[in-house]
Motif scaffolding. Structure first.
Motif, PDB file in Angstrom:
ATOM      1  N   ARG A 177       0.831  -1.204   0.000  1.00 29.80           N
ATOM      2  CA  ARG A 177       0.000   0.000   0.000  1.00 29.80           C
ATOM      3  C   ARG A 177       0.871   1.262   0.000  1.00 29.80           C
ATOM      4  O   ARG A 177       0.531   2.260  -0.594  1.00 29.80           O
ATOM      5  CB  ARG A 177      -0.939   0.002   1.209  1.00 29.80           C
ATOM      6  N   PHE A 178       2.014   1.180   0.678  1.00 36.15           N
ATOM      7  CA  PHE A 178       2.930   2.326   0.709  1.00 36.15           C
ATOM      8  C   PHE A 178       3.492   2.599  -0.693  1.00 36.15           C
ATOM      9  O   PHE A 178       3.584   3.740  -1.134  1.00 36.15           O
ATOM     10  CB  PHE A 178       4.091   2.044   1.679  1.00 36.15           C
ATOM     11  N   GLY A 179       3.830   1.513  -1.390  1.00 37.91           N
ATOM     12  CA  GLY A 179       4.570   1.706  -2.639  1.00 37.91           C
ATOM     13  C   GLY A 179       3.739   1.800  -3.898  1.00 37.91           C
ATOM     14  O   GLY A 179       4.159   2.433  -4.874  1.00 37.91           O
ATOM     15  N   ALA A 180       2.555   1.209  -3.884  1.00 34.97           N
ATOM     16  CA  ALA A 180       1.845   1.003  -5.147  1.00 34.97           C
ATOM     17  C   ALA A 180       1.321   2.284  -5.793  1.00 34.97           C
ATOM     18  O   ALA A 180       1.333   2.408  -7.023  1.00 34.97           O
ATOM     19  CB  ALA A 180       0.691   0.028  -4.930  1.00 34.97           C
ATOM     20  N   THR A 181       0.890   3.249  -4.979  1.00 38.81           N
ATOM     21  CA  THR A 181       0.198   4.394  -5.585  1.00 38.81           C
ATOM     22  C   THR A 181       0.968   5.717  -5.490  1.00 38.81           C
ATOM     23  O   THR A 181       0.463   6.739  -5.928  1.00 38.81           O
ATOM     24  CB  THR A 181      -1.196   4.582  -4.941  1.00 38.81           C
ATOM     25  N   LYS A 182       2.168   5.678  -4.938  1.00 41.35           N
ATOM     26  CA  LYS A 182       2.951   6.929  -4.841  1.00 41.35           C
ATOM     27  C   LYS A 182       3.156   7.539  -6.231  1.00 41.35           C
ATOM     28  O   LYS A 182       2.999   8.745  -6.431  1.00 41.35           O
ATOM     29  CB  LYS A 182       4.326   6.647  -4.214  1.00 41.35           C
ATOM     30  N   LEU A 183       3.526   6.695  -7.175  1.00 42.77           N
ATOM     31  CA  LEU A 183       3.802   7.199  -8.522  1.00 42.77           C
ATOM     32  C   LEU A 183       2.542   7.760  -9.176  1.00 42.77           C
ATOM     33  O   LEU A 183       2.609   8.756  -9.899  1.00 42.77           O
ATOM     34  CB  LEU A 183       4.399   6.073  -9.381  1.00 42.77           C
ATOM     35  N   LEU A 184       1.425   7.111  -8.893  1.00 41.07           N
ATOM     36  CA  LEU A 184       0.149   7.602  -9.455  1.00 41.07           C
ATOM     37  C   LEU A 184      -0.068   9.060  -9.043  1.00 41.07           C
ATOM     38  O   LEU A 184      -0.375   9.917  -9.864  1.00 41.07           O
ATOM     39  CB  LEU A 184      -1.006   6.729  -8.969  1.00 41.07           C
ATOM     40  N   TRP A 185       0.142   9.341  -7.746  1.00 38.93           N
ATOM     41  CA  TRP A 185      -0.098  10.700  -7.254  1.00 38.93           C
ATOM     42  C   TRP A 185       0.931  11.674  -7.809  1.00 38.93           C
ATOM     43  O   TRP A 185       0.617  12.823  -8.100  1.00 38.93           O
ATOM     44  CB  TRP A 185      -0.127  10.721  -5.719  1.00 38.93           C
TER      45      TRP A 185
END
Lengths: 216, 186
Positions: B94-102
């Motif tokens: 959860r920490f890593g998966a969406t950082k790039l999306l934002w």
């Protein structure tokens, strides 16, 4: 044995299994502590990665807001600080030949341009109209070959003024007093500058006296 | 014995995320022929004005923070995908998966907002009439009247390939998060 053979998983039941495997008194306690520690650790990591660089930037610049936001502006400093402006100085005009009652040769006008900035300024090819200032009559064209002015330098540029037949006639018929041609001419038009691809057109009106002996 | 399981989406996204900060600028802005050259991504910022570099310590450090964040996210995503059934796996993912999306969405919104703001201000000030900025990519040659002078500003904006490349780890990251639910539900 069946329980031990299953891979670990997260979720409510996995803690029970871990607890049973480890034979702990409180089966979910170990995992809960671990989860809490991980949650706090990840939160702190997020904070460190987002706020940390900002604090580090300010600390490295001695908590000075301006230098932290924008450091050395380089040549832009010259433009933003004001006080520096290019200057132009016209020299003595010289005819390229003898002025007679029926012939007005081209005229050279030296222009000394200073570039006070720490970056180059490009002067583009120019073609400005030349007017008789007294009568407001167009008498010719003044052209200048483009050149790059180096940083903090002064350059001599030469305008070549060529008179039209009508212009020559006007000047020779109307502005010869005794044996001398005496007239104030004016260069009018847009002076074109190039600053790293940005094109500036600045309207210019520059007047200068022409004084020459007229031979028979 | 049960076959070892992986989160395949995360395994693909992780290395790409680690790689992404080192691929260069996402977007370029060029004014004139070197009057202003700006190359920008969440991970790098290079500004040159009149042939000389202009540095911002704050932006440099923020980019460094973003680079570290993405590298850490990629590592966490890899670990979580390699060991999807470990109790820590879901939280790391959860920490890593969406950082790039934002980051990607934020970057896009920032660029659009800058162009929008520039064009909005141009409409408000008479000195800026004729000034227009393209949105994200394109070129224009606004002509401004400043006092008596006329200034022509040829400008060009372009999105670079790393911007589009970032879509791959971004989408894979989101898919890995969705796919990871199966390990929690089993």
């Amino acid at each position: 044995m069946k329980v031990n053979a299953r891979p670990e998983r997260f979720g409510p039941s996995s803690g029970v299994e871990r607890g049973l495997k480890g034979g702990e008194g409180n089966p979910s306690g170990g995992k809960e502590v671990g989860e809490r520690a991980l949650r706090v650790g990840l939160l702190l990591l997020s904070l460190a990665l987002s706020v940390g660089p900002i604090l580090a930037a300010f600390a490295s610049e001695g908590w000075n807001l301006r230098s932290t936001l924008i450091g050395d502006l380089g040549p832009l400093q010259d433009l933003t600080s004001g006080g520096k402006e290019p200057e132009a100085e016209a020299g003595e005009p010289q005819f390229l030949g003898e002025v007679t009652r029926d012939n007005l040769p081209p005229l050279l006008l030296t222009l000394t341009l200073s570039n006070p900035y720490s970056f180059s300024l490009g002067v583009e090819n120019q073609a400005l109209d030349v007017f008789c200032q007294e009568d407001n009559v167009r008498v010719g064209v003044g052209s200048l070959e483009g050149r790059i002015l180096g940083p903090e330098s002064r350059e001599n540029l030469t305008f070549l003024v060529e008179f039209t037949p009508e212009g020559s006639r006007h000047l020779l018929e109307g502005h010869v007093r005794g044996p001398y041609l005496e007239v104030m001419l004016e260069l009018r038009g847009d002076f074109r500058l190039d600053l790293y691809g940005l094109k500036f057109r600045v309207p210019q009106e520059m007047s200068f006296w022409v004084y020459a002996e007229v031979r028979e | 014995m049960r076959r070892r399981e992986f989160n395949w989406f995360g395994l693909a996204a992780g290395p790409l995320m680690i790689l992404l900060p080192f691929l260069g600028a996402w977007w370029e802005f060029r004014l004139g022929t070197g009057a202003v050259d700006l190359s920008f991504s969440p991970f790098s910022f290079r500004l040159e004005a009149l042939g000389e570099p202009v540095r911002s310590t704050l932006v440099g450090y923020v980019c460094l923070g973003a680079s570290l964040t993405l590298v850490v996210s990629g590592v966490f995503l890899l670990l979580a995908s390699l060991y999807p059934r470990r109790w820590w796996s879901g939280r790391l993912l959860r920490f890593g998966a969406t950082k790039l999306l934002w980051m990607w969405v934020g970057f896009l919104v920032l660029l659009l907002a800058l162009s929008f703001l520039g064009n909005f201000l141009a409409g408000k000030f008479s000195e800026l009439q004729g000034f227009s900025l393209p949105y994200l990519s394109g070129s224009s040659t606004p002509v401004l009247n400043v006092d008596d002078a006329v200034v022509t500003l040829p400008l060009r904006m372009s999105l670079r390939w790393p911007f589009f490349f970032a879509l791959a780890p971004m989408v894979l990251g989101v898919l890995s998060r969705i796919y990871h639910r199966r390990f929690a539900e089993d």
